[in-house]
Design a protein around this motif. Sequence first.
Motif, mmCIF file in Angstrom:
data_model
loop_
_atom_site.group_PDB
_atom_site.id
_atom_site.type_symbol
_atom_site.label_atom_id
_atom_site.label_comp_id
_atom_site.label_asym_id
_atom_site.label_seq_id
_atom_site.Cartn_x
_atom_site.Cartn_y
_atom_site.Cartn_z
ATOM 1 N N VAL A 152 49.059 44.578 37.488
ATOM 2 C CA VAL A 152 48.334 45.842 37.667
ATOM 3 C C VAL A 152 46.838 45.564 37.718
ATOM 4 O O VAL A 152 46.327 44.706 36.997
ATOM 5 C CB VAL A 152 48.641 46.872 36.550
ATOM 6 N N LEU B 100 29.509 38.999 38.218
ATOM 7 C CA LEU B 100 29.394 38.345 36.908
ATOM 8 C C LEU B 100 30.382 37.194 36.839
ATOM 9 O O LEU B 100 31.596 37.402 36.935
ATOM 10 C CB LEU B 100 29.757 39.327 35.794
ATOM 11 N N ARG C 163 45.217 51.188 35.816
ATOM 12 C CA ARG C 163 44.383 50.624 34.740
ATOM 13 C C ARG C 163 45.157 50.528 33.430
ATOM 14 O O ARG C 163 45.805 51.496 33.018
ATOM 15 C CB ARG C 163 43.180 51.547 34.526
ATOM 16 N N PRO D 46 32.708 34.902 35.004
ATOM 17 C CA PRO D 46 33.319 34.992 33.664
ATOM 18 C C PRO D 46 33.363 33.619 33.007
ATOM 19 O O PRO D 46 34.413 32.992 32.921
ATOM 20 C CB PRO D 46 34.728 35.530 33.959
ATOM 21 N N SER E 239 31.514 36.337 45.303
ATOM 22 C CA SER E 239 31.215 34.912 45.145
ATOM 23 C C SER E 239 30.379 34.422 46.324
ATOM 24 O O SER E 239 30.098 35.180 47.256
ATOM 25 C CB SER E 239 32.517 34.118 45.057
ATOM 26 N N SER E 240 30.039 33.128 46.313
ATOM 27 C CA SER E 240 29.358 32.536 47.477
ATOM 28 C C SER E 240 30.363 32.219 48.589
ATOM 29 O O SER E 240 29.982 31.678 49.625
ATOM 30 C CB SER E 240 28.609 31.260 47.087
ATOM 31 N N ARG E 241 31.613 32.503 48.354
ATOM 32 C CA ARG E 241 32.700 32.344 49.334
ATOM 33 C C ARG E 241 32.909 30.872 49.710
ATOM 34 O O ARG E 241 33.282 30.571 50.840
ATOM 35 C CB ARG E 241 32.433 33.188 50.589
ATOM 36 N N GLY F 159 38.921 38.572 33.822
ATOM 37 C CA GLY F 159 37.616 37.958 34.105
ATOM 38 C C GLY F 159 36.538 38.453 33.159
ATOM 39 O O GLY F 159 36.693 38.372 31.932
ATOM 40 N N PRO F 160 35.450 39.023 33.689
ATOM 41 C CA PRO F 160 34.360 39.456 32.812
ATOM 42 C C PRO F 160 34.744 40.623 31.897
ATOM 43 O O PRO F 160 34.004 40.946 30.969
ATOM 44 C CB PRO F 160 33.247 39.858 33.787
HETATM 45 P P1 FAD Z 1 37.670 39.070 38.598
HETATM 46 O O1 FAD Z 1 37.639 38.799 40.036
HETATM 47 O O2 FAD Z 1 36.495 39.791 38.037
HETATM 48 O O3 FAD Z 1 38.986 39.899 38.329
HETATM 49 C C1 FAD Z 1 39.234 40.611 37.138
HETATM 50 C C2 FAD Z 1 39.946 41.892 37.548
HETATM 51 O O4 FAD Z 1 40.443 42.549 36.380
HETATM 52 C C3 FAD Z 1 39.023 42.885 38.239
HETATM 53 O O5 FAD Z 1 39.484 43.119 39.545
HETATM 54 C C4 FAD Z 1 39.088 44.132 37.361
HETATM 55 O O6 FAD Z 1 39.034 45.332 38.093
HETATM 56 C C5 FAD Z 1 40.421 43.942 36.660
HETATM 57 N N1 FAD Z 1 40.522 44.670 35.376
HETATM 58 C C6 FAD Z 1 39.597 44.714 34.394
HETATM 59 N N2 FAD Z 1 40.036 45.496 33.375
HETATM 60 C C7 FAD Z 1 41.269 45.954 33.733
HETATM 61 C C8 FAD Z 1 42.212 46.818 33.111
HETATM 62 N N3 FAD Z 1 41.982 47.371 31.900
HETATM 63 N N4 FAD Z 1 43.369 47.094 33.762
HETATM 64 C C9 FAD Z 1 43.626 46.540 34.990
HETATM 65 N N5 FAD Z 1 42.755 45.716 35.627
HETATM 66 C C10 FAD Z 1 41.586 45.424 35.007
HETATM 67 N N6 FAD Z 1 33.713 30.224 42.767
HETATM 68 C C11 FAD Z 1 33.970 29.348 43.763
HETATM 69 O O7 FAD Z 1 34.956 28.613 43.715
HETATM 70 N N7 FAD Z 1 33.169 29.254 44.854
HETATM 71 C C12 FAD Z 1 32.022 29.976 44.970
HETATM 72 O O8 FAD Z 1 31.334 29.888 45.980
HETATM 73 C C13 FAD Z 1 31.696 30.841 43.912
HETATM 74 N N8 FAD Z 1 30.540 31.539 43.957
HETATM 75 C C14 FAD Z 1 30.261 32.437 42.994
HETATM 76 C C15 FAD Z 1 29.082 33.168 43.085
HETATM 77 C C16 FAD Z 1 28.815 34.175 42.176
HETATM 78 C C17 FAD Z 1 27.542 34.960 42.266
HETATM 79 C C18 FAD Z 1 29.748 34.466 41.158
HETATM 80 C C19 FAD Z 1 29.494 35.610 40.227
HETATM 81 C C20 FAD Z 1 30.907 33.703 41.023
HETATM 82 C C21 FAD Z 1 31.167 32.676 41.931
HETATM 83 N N9 FAD Z 1 32.316 31.889 41.845
HETATM 84 C C22 FAD Z 1 32.597 30.979 42.822
HETATM 85 C C23 FAD Z 1 33.252 32.052 40.729
HETATM 86 C C24 FAD Z 1 34.429 32.955 41.113
HETATM 87 O O9 FAD Z 1 34.014 33.996 41.941
HETATM 88 C C25 FAD Z 1 35.074 33.525 39.839
HETATM 89 O O10 FAD Z 1 35.366 32.481 38.957
HETATM 90 C C26 FAD Z 1 36.361 34.285 40.134
HETATM 91 O O11 FAD Z 1 36.202 35.187 41.191
HETATM 92 C C27 FAD Z 1 36.816 35.031 38.885
HETATM 93 O O12 FAD Z 1 38.012 35.695 39.190
HETATM 94 P P2 FAD Z 1 38.812 36.486 38.089
HETATM 95 O O13 FAD Z 1 40.078 36.933 38.717
HETATM 96 O O14 FAD Z 1 38.922 35.678 36.850
HETATM 97 O O15 FAD Z 1 37.881 37.738 37.731
#
Ligand code: FAD
Length: 547
Positions: free
Chosen positions: A52, A344, A197, A346, A65-67, A234-235
């Motif tokens: 979810v 952000l 959520r 994480p 991200s920087s993609r 994540g964050p």
């Molecule tokens: P997120 O993508 O933040 O996913 C967490 C999800 O949880 C969110 O979608 C949120 O809506 C959901 N959520 C939160 N609370 C709840 C809840 N209560 N119920 C249901 N859902 C919820 N990595 C690379 O490899 N290459 C890059 O070029 C790169 N560049 C970057 C540049 C920047 C500026 C940043 C900030 C990061 C970069 N990264 C890069 C790192 C990478 O983007 C992250 O490590 C990664 O996207 C984190 O993914 P995640 O799924 O852990 O977090």
Amino acid sequence: MPAPTTPPVAARRAALDALTREPFDVLVVGGGITGAGVARDAAMRGLRTALVEKEDFASGTSSRSSRLVHGGVRYLEHGDLRLVFEASNERRVLRRLAPHLVRPLAFTWPVYAGARIARWKLAAGLTLYDLLATFRNVARHERLSAAGVLRREPRLLSRDLRGGARYWDALTDDARLTLATVRSAIASGATVVNHARVTALLREGSRAAGAQVVDELDGGEVRVRARVVVNATGPWSDETERLAGATTTSAVHGSKGVHLLVPRARVGNEAALTLLTPQDGRVFFVLPAGDFAVIGTTDSFEPVSPDEVRASSGDVAYLIAAANHFFPSAQLTQDDVITAWAGLRPLVASDASAGDPGAVSREHAVTERVPGLVRITGGKLTTYRVMARDGVDAVQRSLGVRVTRSPTADLPLAGGGLADPLKVIGAATTLIGDAAVAARLVHAHGDQWREVWAIAEREPALRERIEPTRPYVMAELRWAVDRELGFTLADLLVRRIPMAFETQDHGRAAARRVAPFVAQWLGWDSDRRAREVERYDADVERLFGIE
Ligand code: FAD
């Protein structure tokens, strides 16, 4: 009269129903790249899996991200050899699993007199980079003379240029990589719902046993029972941990990163560049993105909610100054900025977090502080498959079953069945008669591009570009609603296609143009349609408004 139930809406209701019926082995909270990866891995290992996401897939950090799918040449400076080795291997695996979405990109790294990283140090670092990729990157790095650098990047600052190097990484579309992973999870049997959520975690004794989930689109609440819950938020993950009553100290430390998108013709870069900011010597990139250049990123600890993170005018000024230093004829100003956005990272909280965010390791951590609640933090887009593997190993341990091999490197992601996307673009151009649209369809949809174009062939109104200057046709939106769980205008115009990033009004005009079509596909009445347009305006203001 109640609005008609269209097939995508009916499928969503069925998925919400399924959430209440089945006791799942694992419920993944969070549909960023990490949660998507965990759901795919768990479903492929035969676990009954649900995911979810409170907003949309990749609506958090994973679309900011920087993609880059990269080994992370920068991490060599901190001696993070293990991470670079792992990420380089993942770059190769992801190019194989999704060649349409993970494409080689050559970087030029110019070296100037007195630079923090001198020519010899760069050459040594890039030799190590090739070695850690076991010499299986696209090609080995090349050393360049000053003239060689300027031949590749004629508008680059030439004063004090001493030479440089060229090396390879890969570029992706982060939101679509997440989506392709989600769709692969669904194809492997996972039940997945976005705009759902988690508001509370269920407990059985001391163990987490599922979650209370609110439907953010149509209202209502469901209880989802699961033997293990994965916190992949994540964050937001400290917040999620607190829902289980955990009183542990913070385990995630958000570091803000900002990017700008400007017309490429204004910067004058030919391809990708790795540069050191004149202000503080940090690594930053100038990246090609079709007609645009992406400049980024910053890296700063700021006490900001992940729901509210935005670029500030200070961030924008910092990046513009850095780009202008290296492209002096550009003379960019804030007026050239089409879009600025922030995410952000994480990062795993550690003692080092108090200091320089750039020095904090990008390694990931898997913990289970509350029994039955497995948490994954840190890592990178590039290493998401490894994070998912470690996470699902922990899930199996928590379930008390044998840890089985992760099969996620064996099967392509959704759309990943094209051996050579470039060859296919030629055939697609002949059929479609618009080279930019053909390239877009193949790069975004891989081996499913033909199905997307078939929609346009059936319904000529959907052949039209949504915006004359951008290569996105209406048929892509129809596909996104029917097949990619796109339920709001921002799902469609921010993450399924990057219209919001590439237009000065962040897709507001496009949203109004497409709303009547989307309303028909999703059964919105006129009130709902008006509300959805308002919601779009609020969404893009939150994402792209500058503080
Ligand atoms: P997120 O993508 O933040 O996913 C967490 C999800 O949880 C969110 O979608 C949120 O809506 C959901 N959520 C939160 N609370 C709840 C809840 N209560 N119920 C249901 N859902 C919820 N990595 C690379 O490899 N290459 C890059 O070029 C790169 N560049 C970057 C540049 C920047 C500026 C940043 C900030 C990061 C970069 N990264 C890069 C790192 C990478 O983007 C992250 O490590 C990664 O996207 C984190 O993914 P995640 O799924 O852990 O977090």
